[in-house]
Design a protein around this motif. Sequence first.
Motif, mmCIF file in Angstrom:
data_model
loop_
_atom_site.group_PDB
_atom_site.id
_atom_site.type_symbol
_atom_site.label_atom_id
_atom_site.label_comp_id
_atom_site.label_asym_id
_atom_site.label_seq_id
_atom_site.Cartn_x
_atom_site.Cartn_y
_atom_site.Cartn_z
ATOM 1 N N ASP A 98 0.910 -1.318 -0.051
ATOM 2 C CA ASP A 98 -0.100 0.003 -0.024
ATOM 3 C C ASP A 98 0.982 0.936 0.086
ATOM 4 O OD1 ASP A 98 -1.564 2.122 0.715
ATOM 5 O OD2 ASP A 98 -2.823 1.018 2.185
ATOM 6 N N LYS A 99 0.825 2.182 -0.992
ATOM 7 C CA LYS A 99 1.726 3.020 -1.093
ATOM 8 C C LYS A 99 1.515 4.003 -0.179
ATOM 9 C CE LYS A 99 3.679 2.600 -5.708
ATOM 10 N NZ LYS A 99 3.608 3.078 -7.268
ATOM 11 N N LYS A 100 0.373 4.041 0.586
ATOM 12 C CA LYS A 100 0.276 5.061 1.717
ATOM 13 C C LYS A 100 1.262 5.135 2.633
ATOM 14 C CE LYS A 100 -2.960 4.243 4.832
ATOM 15 N NZ LYS A 100 -4.143 3.297 5.020
ATOM 16 N N PHE A 101 2.114 3.958 2.705
ATOM 17 C CA PHE A 101 3.139 3.756 3.604
ATOM 18 C C PHE A 101 4.604 3.890 3.026
ATOM 19 C CE2 PHE A 101 -0.193 1.173 5.055
ATOM 20 C CZ PHE A 101 -0.319 1.620 6.380
ATOM 21 N N GLY A 102 4.423 4.379 1.763
ATOM 22 C CA GLY A 102 5.868 4.640 1.177
ATOM 23 C C GLY A 102 6.163 4.107 -0.197
ATOM 24 N N GLU A 103 6.763 4.819 -0.959
ATOM 25 C CA GLU A 103 6.900 4.378 -2.384
ATOM 26 C C GLU A 103 7.300 3.176 -2.487
ATOM 27 O OE1 GLU A 103 6.512 4.931 -6.214
ATOM 28 O OE2 GLU A 103 5.983 6.296 -4.708
ATOM 29 N N LYS A 104 8.267 2.570 -1.830
ATOM 30 C CA LYS A 104 8.738 1.044 -1.924
ATOM 31 C C LYS A 104 8.404 0.198 -0.629
ATOM 32 C CE LYS A 104 12.259 -0.479 -4.221
ATOM 33 N NZ LYS A 104 13.470 -0.548 -4.786
ATOM 34 N N CYS A 105 8.043 -0.990 -0.658
ATOM 35 C CA CYS A 105 7.896 -1.839 0.562
ATOM 36 C C CYS A 105 9.434 -2.508 0.798
ATOM 37 C CB CYS A 105 7.032 -2.908 0.033
ATOM 38 S SG CYS A 105 6.211 -3.526 1.375
ATOM 39 N N HIS A 106 9.562 -2.669 2.125
ATOM 40 C CA HIS A 106 10.710 -3.065 2.791
ATOM 41 C C HIS A 106 10.472 -4.026 3.949
ATOM 42 C CE1 HIS A 106 11.106 0.098 5.786
ATOM 43 N NE2 HIS A 106 10.284 0.705 4.919
ATOM 44 N N PRO A 107 11.087 -4.723 4.575
ATOM 45 C CA PRO A 107 10.810 -5.309 5.761
ATOM 46 C C PRO A 107 10.187 -4.610 6.936
ATOM 47 C CG PRO A 107 13.040 -6.167 4.801
ATOM 48 C CD PRO A 107 12.581 -5.040 4.051
ATOM 49 N N ASN A 108 10.541 -3.278 7.174
ATOM 50 C CA ASN A 108 10.181 -2.641 7.959
ATOM 51 C C ASN A 108 8.972 -1.627 7.897
ATOM 52 O OD1 ASN A 108 11.168 -2.914 10.843
ATOM 53 N ND2 ASN A 108 13.068 -2.671 10.064
ATOM 54 N N CYS A 109 8.337 -1.764 6.571
ATOM 55 C CA CYS A 109 7.240 -1.030 6.124
ATOM 56 C C CYS A 109 6.055 -1.606 6.876
ATOM 57 C CB CYS A 109 7.021 -1.308 4.683
ATOM 58 S SG CYS A 109 5.548 -0.726 3.726
ATOM 59 N N ASP A 110 5.195 -0.551 7.055
ATOM 60 C CA ASP A 110 4.050 -1.027 7.889
ATOM 61 C C ASP A 110 2.618 -1.366 6.974
ATOM 62 O OD1 ASP A 110 4.950 -0.638 10.529
ATOM 63 O OD2 ASP A 110 4.769 1.531 10.409
ATOM 64 N N CYS A 111 2.683 -1.708 5.856
ATOM 65 C CA CYS A 111 1.521 -1.676 5.033
ATOM 66 C C CYS A 111 0.897 -3.413 5.379
ATOM 67 C CB CYS A 111 1.990 -1.661 3.612
ATOM 68 S SG CYS A 111 3.006 -2.983 2.956
ATOM 69 N N GLY A 112 1.660 -4.182 5.767
ATOM 70 C CA GLY A 112 1.249 -5.414 6.513
ATOM 71 C C GLY A 112 1.561 -6.642 5.332
ATOM 72 N N ARG A 113 2.638 -6.036 4.473
ATOM 73 C CA ARG A 113 3.119 -7.262 3.526
ATOM 74 C C ARG A 113 4.294 -8.009 4.460
ATOM 75 N NH1 ARG A 113 3.495 -8.443 -2.081
ATOM 76 N NH2 ARG A 113 5.461 -9.199 -2.661
ATOM 77 N N PHE A 114 4.868 -7.327 4.979
ATOM 78 C CA PHE A 114 6.003 -8.003 5.944
ATOM 79 C C PHE A 114 5.621 -8.040 7.288
ATOM 80 C CE2 PHE A 114 8.423 -6.675 2.235
ATOM 81 C CZ PHE A 114 9.230 -7.674 2.240
ATOM 82 N N LEU A 115 5.749 -9.094 7.886
ATOM 83 C CA LEU A 115 5.451 -9.204 9.404
ATOM 84 C C LEU A 115 6.764 -9.662 10.128
ATOM 85 C CD1 LEU A 115 2.936 -9.446 11.379
ATOM 86 C CD2 LEU A 115 3.166 -12.080 11.099
ATOM 87 N N GLU A 116 7.234 -9.029 11.172
ATOM 88 C CA GLU A 116 8.394 -9.406 11.880
ATOM 89 C C GLU A 116 7.916 -10.739 12.812
ATOM 90 O OE1 GLU A 116 9.420 -7.082 15.481
ATOM 91 O OE2 GLU A 116 10.127 -9.292 16.074
ATOM 92 N N ILE A 117 8.904 -11.582 12.775
ATOM 93 C CA ILE A 117 8.384 -12.803 13.290
ATOM 94 C C ILE A 117 9.444 -13.292 14.593
ATOM 95 C CG2 ILE A 117 6.662 -13.825 11.641
ATOM 96 C CD1 ILE A 117 9.178 -15.240 10.576
ATOM 97 N N GLY A 118 10.477 -12.506 14.622
ATOM 98 C CA GLY A 118 11.382 -12.994 15.690
ATOM 99 C C GLY A 118 12.538 -12.081 15.863
ATOM 100 N N ASN A 119 13.036 -11.632 17.096
ATOM 101 C CA ASN A 119 13.982 -10.651 17.268
ATOM 102 C C ASN A 119 15.222 -11.242 18.261
ATOM 103 O OD1 ASN A 119 15.466 -8.426 17.706
ATOM 104 N ND2 ASN A 119 13.953 -7.441 19.074
ATOM 105 N N SER A 120 16.098 -11.596 17.613
ATOM 106 C CA SER A 120 17.533 -12.000 18.430
ATOM 107 C C SER A 120 18.143 -10.920 18.788
ATOM 108 C CB SER A 120 18.248 -13.066 17.568
ATOM 109 O OG SER A 120 17.496 -14.161 17.122
ATOM 110 N N VAL A 121 18.262 -10.613 20.002
ATOM 111 C CA VAL A 121 18.778 -9.457 20.852
ATOM 112 C C VAL A 121 20.106 -9.967 21.232
ATOM 113 C CG1 VAL A 121 18.911 -7.592 22.546
ATOM 114 C CG2 VAL A 121 16.769 -8.243 21.436
ATOM 115 N N PHE A 122 21.428 -9.435 20.938
ATOM 116 C CA PHE A 122 22.631 -9.586 21.378
ATOM 117 C C PHE A 122 23.168 -8.791 22.682
ATOM 118 C CE2 PHE A 122 22.418 -11.155 16.879
ATOM 119 C CZ PHE A 122 22.203 -12.409 17.275
ATOM 120 N N MET A 123 22.527 -9.266 23.813
ATOM 121 C CA MET A 123 22.947 -8.202 24.958
ATOM 122 C C MET A 123 24.009 -8.366 25.340
ATOM 123 S SD MET A 123 20.122 -7.108 26.715
ATOM 124 C CE MET A 123 18.492 -6.968 26.549
ATOM 125 N N GLU A 124 25.031 -7.392 24.876
ATOM 126 C CA GLU A 124 26.345 -7.430 25.319
ATOM 127 C C GLU A 124 26.850 -6.206 25.803
ATOM 128 O OE1 GLU A 124 28.861 -7.751 21.853
ATOM 129 O OE2 GLU A 124 27.101 -7.445 20.559
#
Length: 593
Positions: A193-219
Amino acid sequence: MTMTHVQLRQLFQKFWQERGHREVPTIPLVPQNDPTTLFTGSGMQQLVPYLLGEPHPLGKKLYNIQPCFRAQDIEEVGDNRHTTFFEMMGNWSLGTYFKKDQLTWFWQFLTEELKLPKEKLYISVFAGTKEISEDKESYEIWKSLGVPEKHIFKYGPDKNWWSRAGEPQNMPAGEPGGPDSEVFYEFTQVEHDKKFGEKCHPNCDCGRFLEIGNSVFMEYKKNPDGTFSPLPNKNVDFGGGLERLLAAANDEPDIFKTDVFSDIVKIIERWSGKHYEGENIRSIRVIADHIKASTFIILSGVRPSNKGQGYVLRRLLRRAAIKMHKLNGRLTPHEFANIADEGVLKTYENVYSDHQNTRETVMFVIEDELNKFEKTLDRALREFQKIDKINGKIAFDFYQSYGLPVEIMHELATEKGQVINLKEFLEAFHKHRELSRTASAGMFKGGLADQSEQTIKYHTATHLINQVLFDVLGNEVRQEGSNITGERLRFDYYSPVKPTPEQIKQVETIVNEKIKQALPVEFKIMPKAEADKLGAKSFFREKYPEMVKVYFIGIYSKEFCGGPHVKNTSEIGKISIFKSEKVGSNLYRLYAK
Ligand code: SER
């Protein structure tokens, strides 16, 4: 074939057990001994002392599935993926394995256990800042796992840095944090959905990409001068939303269509007579999320009120009722409560069977609150009608204080030939939202308010106070919670008798005597049964694993606790109790510094 939430849980548990991980019991949704935060918002919350270097009684490799609630996401609910209540699947390495194993294992979990097609997976890694270098190691590991470079994105600390306080500059001194690497699933069936920006990318909020896991390196740990130093251990803190992993496993972009929501949605459809389609979708999602979150919050012992967790619960129920009103007139409070019963409790009946409260309680609390809300709404409408000149700010105050929906106010105002200035209303709304976001960012810090020297001293002092109260007021006294900042400590306790001012003075005197005696503070890791036999104090609402950590102050006090503490009571200095008050039936609070 559809994957159910129960199957996903089993796969996750088996996967980590096979790799030598032990399950840490979940902590309550409303943390009992951690009042710096209203709700448990991530799996790592209980692990902070261990990430900072304290040894964990279950060892160095841990996992669990932690129920979480994030009040700060309440306004986001309505899209395909945001919820306030969710379950976080987590695994941790306390200074044992690091980036290579973590990323390889998570990749295996996604591609071999969940069988997600590799071409639908995208990665993000930390791009670095002036002070902290880019995470090239993770980039190379992902490449070696076969992820094409065009699927690996680099982002700055706003996206790829994790600490409880957010970006590096917002972290208080002593707070752990580190770069992270996220995995995203691409729903190719969702058009950008172009409402969220010209091009889609993993952190785009249009709903095409979904973050499914976060590995934090607590150092890293933040220093008081704003720089960072390495933690004693390089830790892994992984968290992935169960609801989102389930959506990806089923290639279903709408988490409300997976089986952690589908029955709840069906019941809302039944009671409202409206289908989950078109313009009904957002309202049904909000109702489903809010009723689910309310149910879990009620099960944690919270009741609607105008303060703290009770206020959040009240807001959730009122927002749900208003959405239902928009969808199809008012449901009776009983019908509403039925969504919790047949929808939420049924969905989770085989997962959370150890709730102290029964379904009758959930039903009763919801019905009772919504009955009260109906009366409040009627009163608010009467008050609203008395106002001569309605402006956006007044409308917002009614919305905020009574939950009076703006549409209803609009109709009233129209009858009087007036219009509500929507711009003014929205300004007041956004101002309030910013304020509450800032407040909840502050509240969101788990554990002690910070890890400063003074906070640690007060923490040991609370253990002394706990034992001294018991000695002075009698053995039915028990700690209900504590709240420790660098300025003072607050201690809540249950006592069947009201303490007299003389008794409080006596408590203060004995605490200071114990401090003077320079008692050593030490911990031992031991089986829970042994700790219970020793009479170590624990929190009755907490669940503990079979191995626990017990802090001893000389032979005077013994408590189940993660730490950290001073090494000797003489480090604490003099303590004075400057306030003692009653805060509920048989509940008392004291402040000391
Ligand atoms: N603490 C991280 C998070 O909440 C990963 O567990 O996303």
